[in-house]
Design a protein around this motif. Structure first.
Motif, PDB file in Angstrom:
ATOM      1  N   LYS A 169     -13.736  -2.248  -2.805  1.00  0.00           N
ATOM      2  CA  LYS A 169     -13.164  -1.194  -1.954  1.00  0.00           C
ATOM      3  C   LYS A 169     -11.704  -1.529  -1.659  1.00  0.00           C
ATOM      4  O   LYS A 169     -11.373  -2.691  -1.437  1.00  0.00           O
ATOM      5  CB  LYS A 169     -13.931  -1.088  -0.637  1.00  0.00           C
ATOM      6  CG  LYS A 169     -15.362  -0.615  -0.786  1.00  0.00           C
ATOM      7  CD  LYS A 169     -16.026  -0.460   0.583  1.00  0.00           C
ATOM      8  CE  LYS A 169     -17.448   0.050   0.456  1.00  0.00           C
ATOM      9  NZ  LYS A 169     -18.372  -0.912  -0.165  1.00  0.00           N
ATOM     10  N   VAL A 170     -10.860  -0.521  -1.656  1.00  0.00           N
ATOM     11  CA  VAL A 170      -9.455  -0.720  -1.319  1.00  0.00           C
ATOM     12  C   VAL A 170      -9.231  -0.210   0.100  1.00  0.00           C
ATOM     13  O   VAL A 170      -9.414   0.980   0.376  1.00  0.00           O
ATOM     14  CB  VAL A 170      -8.530  -0.002  -2.318  1.00  0.00           C
ATOM     15  CG1 VAL A 170      -7.082  -0.148  -1.900  1.00  0.00           C
ATOM     16  CG2 VAL A 170      -8.737  -0.569  -3.725  1.00  0.00           C
ATOM     17  N   THR A 171      -8.924  -1.136   0.978  1.00  0.00           N
ATOM     18  CA  THR A 171      -8.723  -0.814   2.391  1.00  0.00           C
ATOM     19  C   THR A 171      -7.356  -1.337   2.817  1.00  0.00           C
ATOM     20  O   THR A 171      -7.090  -2.520   2.644  1.00  0.00           O
ATOM     21  CB  THR A 171      -9.804  -1.520   3.259  1.00  0.00           C
ATOM     22  OG1 THR A 171     -11.084  -1.271   2.672  1.00  0.00           O
ATOM     23  CG2 THR A 171      -9.788  -1.028   4.674  1.00  0.00           C
ATOM     24  N   PRO A 172      -6.486  -0.484   3.345  1.00  0.00           N
ATOM     25  CA  PRO A 172      -5.168  -0.977   3.748  1.00  0.00           C
ATOM     26  C   PRO A 172      -5.271  -2.079   4.802  1.00  0.00           C
ATOM     27  O   PRO A 172      -6.124  -2.012   5.691  1.00  0.00           O
ATOM     28  CB  PRO A 172      -4.497   0.269   4.350  1.00  0.00           C
ATOM     29  CG  PRO A 172      -5.281   1.432   3.855  1.00  0.00           C
ATOM     30  CD  PRO A 172      -6.662   0.947   3.623  1.00  0.00           C
TER      31      PRO A 172
ATOM     32  N   PHE B 241       0.819  -1.219   0.000  1.00  0.00           N
ATOM     33  CA  PHE B 241       0.000   0.000   0.000  1.00  0.00           C
ATOM     34  C   PHE B 241       0.850   1.264   0.000  1.00  0.00           C
ATOM     35  O   PHE B 241       1.947   1.283   0.570  1.00  0.00           O
ATOM     36  CB  PHE B 241      -0.914   0.015   1.233  1.00  0.00           C
ATOM     37  CG  PHE B 241      -1.965  -1.053   1.184  1.00  0.00           C
ATOM     38  CD1 PHE B 241      -3.183  -0.815   0.583  1.00  0.00           C
ATOM     39  CD2 PHE B 241      -1.712  -2.312   1.717  1.00  0.00           C
ATOM     40  CE1 PHE B 241      -4.153  -1.808   0.526  1.00  0.00           C
ATOM     41  CE2 PHE B 241      -2.675  -3.312   1.657  1.00  0.00           C
ATOM     42  CZ  PHE B 241      -3.897  -3.060   1.055  1.00  0.00           C
ATOM     43  N   LYS B 242       0.318   2.301  -0.637  1.00  0.00           N
ATOM     44  CA  LYS B 242       0.925   3.626  -0.567  1.00  0.00           C
ATOM     45  C   LYS B 242       0.471   4.307   0.731  1.00  0.00           C
ATOM     46  O   LYS B 242      -0.459   3.846   1.390  1.00  0.00           O
ATOM     47  CB  LYS B 242       0.470   4.485  -1.754  1.00  0.00           C
ATOM     48  CG  LYS B 242       0.934   3.992  -3.105  1.00  0.00           C
ATOM     49  CD  LYS B 242       0.421   4.957  -4.172  1.00  0.00           C
ATOM     50  CE  LYS B 242       0.548   4.356  -5.554  1.00  0.00           C
ATOM     51  NZ  LYS B 242      -0.205   5.132  -6.564  1.00  0.00           N
ATOM     52  N   GLU B 243       1.112   5.446   1.008  1.00  0.00           N
ATOM     53  CA  GLU B 243       0.751   6.229   2.208  1.00  0.00           C
ATOM     54  C   GLU B 243      -0.733   6.599   2.214  1.00  0.00           C
ATOM     55  O   GLU B 243      -1.355   6.644   3.263  1.00  0.00           O
ATOM     56  CB  GLU B 243       1.560   7.532   2.243  1.00  0.00           C
ATOM     57  CG  GLU B 243       3.057   7.311   2.349  1.00  0.00           C
ATOM     58  CD  GLU B 243       3.554   7.546   3.752  1.00  0.00           C
ATOM     59  OE1 GLU B 243       3.281   8.631   4.278  1.00  0.00           O
ATOM     60  OE2 GLU B 243       4.204   6.640   4.319  1.00  0.00           O
TER      61      GLU B 243
ATOM     62  N   ARG C 145      -0.063   0.062  -3.791  1.00  0.00           N
ATOM     63  CA  ARG C 145       1.179   0.270  -4.540  1.00  0.00           C
ATOM     64  C   ARG C 145       1.303  -0.889  -5.529  1.00  0.00           C
ATOM     65  O   ARG C 145       1.533  -0.707  -6.707  1.00  0.00           O
ATOM     66  CB  ARG C 145       2.375   0.311  -3.588  1.00  0.00           C
ATOM     67  CG  ARG C 145       3.699   0.577  -4.288  1.00  0.00           C
ATOM     68  CD  ARG C 145       4.851   0.670  -3.295  1.00  0.00           C
ATOM     69  NE  ARG C 145       4.648   1.678  -2.265  1.00  0.00           N
ATOM     70  CZ  ARG C 145       4.822   2.987  -2.442  1.00  0.00           C
ATOM     71  NH1 ARG C 145       5.214   3.451  -3.602  1.00  0.00           N
ATOM     72  NH2 ARG C 145       4.609   3.826  -1.453  1.00  0.00           N
ATOM     73  N   THR C 146       1.114  -2.119  -5.018  1.00  0.00           N
ATOM     74  CA  THR C 146       0.965  -3.288  -5.893  1.00  0.00           C
ATOM     75  C   THR C 146      -0.306  -3.999  -5.454  1.00  0.00           C
ATOM     76  O   THR C 146      -0.466  -4.341  -4.279  1.00  0.00           O
ATOM     77  CB  THR C 146       2.165  -4.253  -5.767  1.00  0.00           C
ATOM     78  OG1 THR C 146       2.358  -4.571  -4.373  1.00  0.00           O
ATOM     79  CG2 THR C 146       3.440  -3.625  -6.301  1.00  0.00           C
ATOM     80  N   ALA C 147      -1.232  -4.171  -6.379  1.00  0.00           N
ATOM     81  CA  ALA C 147      -2.513  -4.816  -6.070  1.00  0.00           C
ATOM     82  C   ALA C 147      -2.274  -6.306  -5.818  1.00  0.00           C
ATOM     83  O   ALA C 147      -1.303  -6.875  -6.309  1.00  0.00           O
ATOM     84  CB  ALA C 147      -3.483  -4.621  -7.223  1.00  0.00           C
ATOM     85  N   PRO C 148      -3.179  -6.948  -5.047  1.00  0.00           N
ATOM     86  CA  PRO C 148      -3.041  -8.391  -4.849  1.00  0.00           C
ATOM     87  C   PRO C 148      -3.303  -9.131  -6.164  1.00  0.00           C
ATOM     88  O   PRO C 148      -4.081  -8.661  -7.000  1.00  0.00           O
ATOM     89  CB  PRO C 148      -4.120  -8.715  -3.813  1.00  0.00           C
ATOM     90  CG  PRO C 148      -5.094  -7.587  -3.871  1.00  0.00           C
ATOM     91  CD  PRO C 148      -4.343  -6.387  -4.344  1.00  0.00           C
TER      92      PRO C 148
END
Ligand code: MG
Length: 259
Positions: free
Chosen positions: A231-234, A193-195, A200-203
């Motif tokens: 949804k993208v959740t860190p 993940f990015k900040e 940063r790289t998807a699964p």
């Protein structure tokens, strides 16, 4: 100032306020987002081709595997409802979903892995489409690789066995008959993940079902939602979670290798 100048100034002010009024009126008239319904993310075509699997096979855990189920106990598992005992039923070297006891998940959390898991659809066939032999494997507790009895059972293609649920359809339908053992081998690369919380790289995931590739290093877009967009959740390391969808799906011989 001359009277004509006052008039001109007054006209400009009036025009300007008309402009602002009309802009704010336009803003108020923007259409509201349409309420998402389940059908909006269900794609029925193309349907994956039906492939008859080769001979039945199983793979015993290799020496460096973490055994998650050896046929005897659910010690590696807990309830997904805040922990506690996994209440699914063990019989004859396999365990079965106990409907309405909730999902279960591994106590140990994982990043990237190779997972081997065997499962059968319920022997007694009932229901149709998503209501027949539904379960699922949530990678890192987040992303569902669908389990469904797709033997002579039509449903939307991105919800079939081996789909990344509501995202990517499987490349084939390799279902064995209800009650016969299916084999999944899943290779999963965890995201970074990015900040700002985006990938940063998807699964990515590769799914092999009964020896046939269903997902070929597929990029996972985010969580596998029943309604709406991924949804993208860190998140960090997560469990292998199995879904209680109310159907008597059976599991056996589960092991994992961290990558
Ligand atoms: Mg499911």
């Amino acid at each position: 100032m001359k009277r004509s100048s006052y008039l001109a100034k007054g006209c400009m002010v009036a025009l300007a306020s008309l402009f602002f009024v009309s802009v704010s009126a336009q803003e108020k008239e923007y259409p509201k987002p349409e309420r998402m319904t389940p059908g909006m993310s269900e794609f029925w075509t193309p349907q994956p081709p039906i492939v008859t699997p080769g001979v039945d096979y199983t793979i015993a855990p290799p020496s460096d595997a973490i055994v998650l189920f050896d046929g005897t106990n659910l010690d590696a598992w807990q309830s997904s409802r805040g922990g506690g005992e996994a209440k699914w039923t063990i019989k004859d070297g396999a365990f079965t979903v106990t409907p309405r006891t909730g999902d279960i998940e591994t106590k140990q959390h994982f990043n990237s892995f190779q997972l081997h898991i065997e499962w059968t659809a319920p022997t007694v066939v009932k229901g149709e489409s998503q209501g027949r032999g539904n379960s699922g494997i949530f990678l890192q507790g987040m992303y569902e690789v669908q389990i469904l009895d797709c033997y002579q059972n039509e449903t939307y293609s991105n919800g079939q066995t081996g789909s990344i649920y509501k995202q990517t359809r499987p490349l084939a339908n390799v279902m064995r008959k209800p009650g016969e053992w299916n084999v999944y081998d899943i290779i999963y690369n965890a995201p970074t993940f990015k900040e700002d919380g985006t990938y940063r790289t998807a699964p990515t995931v590769t799914v092999i079902h009964n020896g046939v590739v269903l997902q070929n290093h597929t990029t996972i877009l985010g969580t596998t939602e029943y309604i709406g967009f991924p949804k993208v959740t860190p998140h960090g390391a997560g469990p292998i979670k199995l879904q209680d969808h109310g159907d008597l799906v059976n599991f056996r011989n589960i092991w994992i290798r961290e990558l």
